[in-house]
Design a protein around this motif. Structure first.
Motif, PDB file in Angstrom:
ATOM      1  N   SER A 255      92.726  -8.802  13.336  1.00  0.00           N
ATOM      2  CA  SER A 255      93.353  -7.964  12.319  1.00  0.00           C
ATOM      3  C   SER A 255      94.673  -8.720  12.296  1.00  0.00           C
ATOM      4  O   SER A 255      95.427  -9.155  13.590  1.00  0.00           O
ATOM      5  CB  SER A 255      93.834  -6.429  13.317  1.00  0.00           C
ATOM      6  OG  SER A 255      94.497  -6.169  12.744  1.00  0.00           O
TER       7      SER A 255
ATOM      8  N   ASP B 166      97.677  -5.468   7.602  1.00  0.00           N
ATOM      9  CA  ASP B 166      96.531  -4.698   7.066  1.00  0.00           C
ATOM     10  C   ASP B 166      95.521  -5.209   6.368  1.00  0.00           C
ATOM     11  O   ASP B 166      94.454  -4.412   6.153  1.00  0.00           O
ATOM     12  CB  ASP B 166      97.022  -4.327   5.341  1.00  0.00           C
ATOM     13  CG  ASP B 166      98.506  -2.810   6.076  1.00  0.00           C
ATOM     14  OD1 ASP B 166      98.611  -2.201   7.260  1.00  0.00           O
ATOM     15  OD2 ASP B 166      99.494  -2.916   5.165  1.00  0.00           O
TER      16      ASP B 166
ATOM     17  N   MET C  31      91.597  -7.430   7.826  1.00  0.00           N
ATOM     18  CA  MET C  31      91.141  -8.170   8.445  1.00  0.00           C
ATOM     19  C   MET C  31      90.303  -9.349   8.229  1.00  0.00           C
ATOM     20  O   MET C  31      89.643  -9.407   7.031  1.00  0.00           O
ATOM     21  CB  MET C  31      89.887  -6.696   8.819  1.00  0.00           C
ATOM     22  CG  MET C  31      90.242  -5.400   9.603  1.00  0.00           C
ATOM     23  SD  MET C  31      90.894  -5.196  10.872  1.00  0.00           S
ATOM     24  CE  MET C  31      89.301  -5.834  11.902  1.00  0.00           C
TER      25      MET C  31
END
Length: 219
Positions: free
Chosen positions: A122, A125, A127
């Motif tokens: 992560s 914002d 992934m």
């Protein structure tokens, strides 16, 4: 290949990361992407079987080193492209069904393309699913073990055997069938030298090429 996914509602797309090639063997691509890898640790337990082909001698008698092999190994990734490796491998003589060579070893493994394990990271914002279908690697190890030159006519006793120091170099390719489970094919060249034994084997030496296929589990 790196998969970017910003949210479940947005489409996911794949792209190849050219930074892997630009940063070479010693720099993790994750650094190039601006993602912190501090504290990254991952373990990998592997079991392999295979074959060995080589030569051995005690300066008076020479013979072929061949037979079936098995290998237990543990590796610990401290970076995406580097791991500490330790393990135990055995070669069994086909005639006597006894150990012809066994070695406990430790060393370092490098993944030239930068990806040694699948990871979900992560950053902000976003992934990032960090993975590659094939993960080639190279490694170097030092080991302590035992080399048997001769079992005698009955095959029941070690007539000529030596404690050994060895250096091995090799490489392979790993592929993850699932996120945790992986298979790999490995080829290793080992140089063996006696460091103790009976009078007949103080000068014992040998070389061997290990070809092994195995599977492992990340935890």
């Amino acid at each position: 290949m790196i998969d970017y996914e910003t949210s479940p509602s947005q489409p996911k797309y794949n792209m190849f990361c050219p930074l892997m090639l630009l940063f070479g063997l010693w720099h993790s691509p994750m650094m190039a992407l601006g993602i912190s890898i501090d504290g990254l640790e991952d373990s990998h337990a592997t079991f392999r079987i295979g074959t060995i082909s080589g030569d051995r001698t005690d300066s008076k008698e020479s013979s072929k080193l061949k037979g079936s092999t098995y290998n237990f190994e543990y590796s610990r990734n401290f970076r995406f492209d580097m791991a500490f490796v330790t393990g135990f491998r055995v070669a069994a003589d086909p005639a006597t069904k006894r150990d012809a060579l066994h070695t406990s070893y430790a060393g370092v493994r490098l993944f030239p393309l930068g990806i040694g394990l699948p990871s979900l990271v992560s950053t902000g914002d976003t992934m990032i699913n960090y993975n590659a279908k094939y993960k080639p690697y190279v490694d170097a190890n030092m080991g302590l073990g035992r080399l048997v030159i001769d079992y005698g006519s009955s095959g029941s006793a070690e007539v000529s055997a030596a404690d050994t120091l060895s250096v091995s170099f090799g490489g392979g390719v790993m592929t993850h069938l699932f996120r945790r489970w992986a298979i790999d094919l490995q080829i290793t060249y080992e140089i063996i030298q006696a460091r103790g034994g009976n009078e007949n084997t103080l000068a014992a030496s040998g070389t061997g090429i290990w070809i092994q296929l195995g599977n492992g589990y990340h935890f």
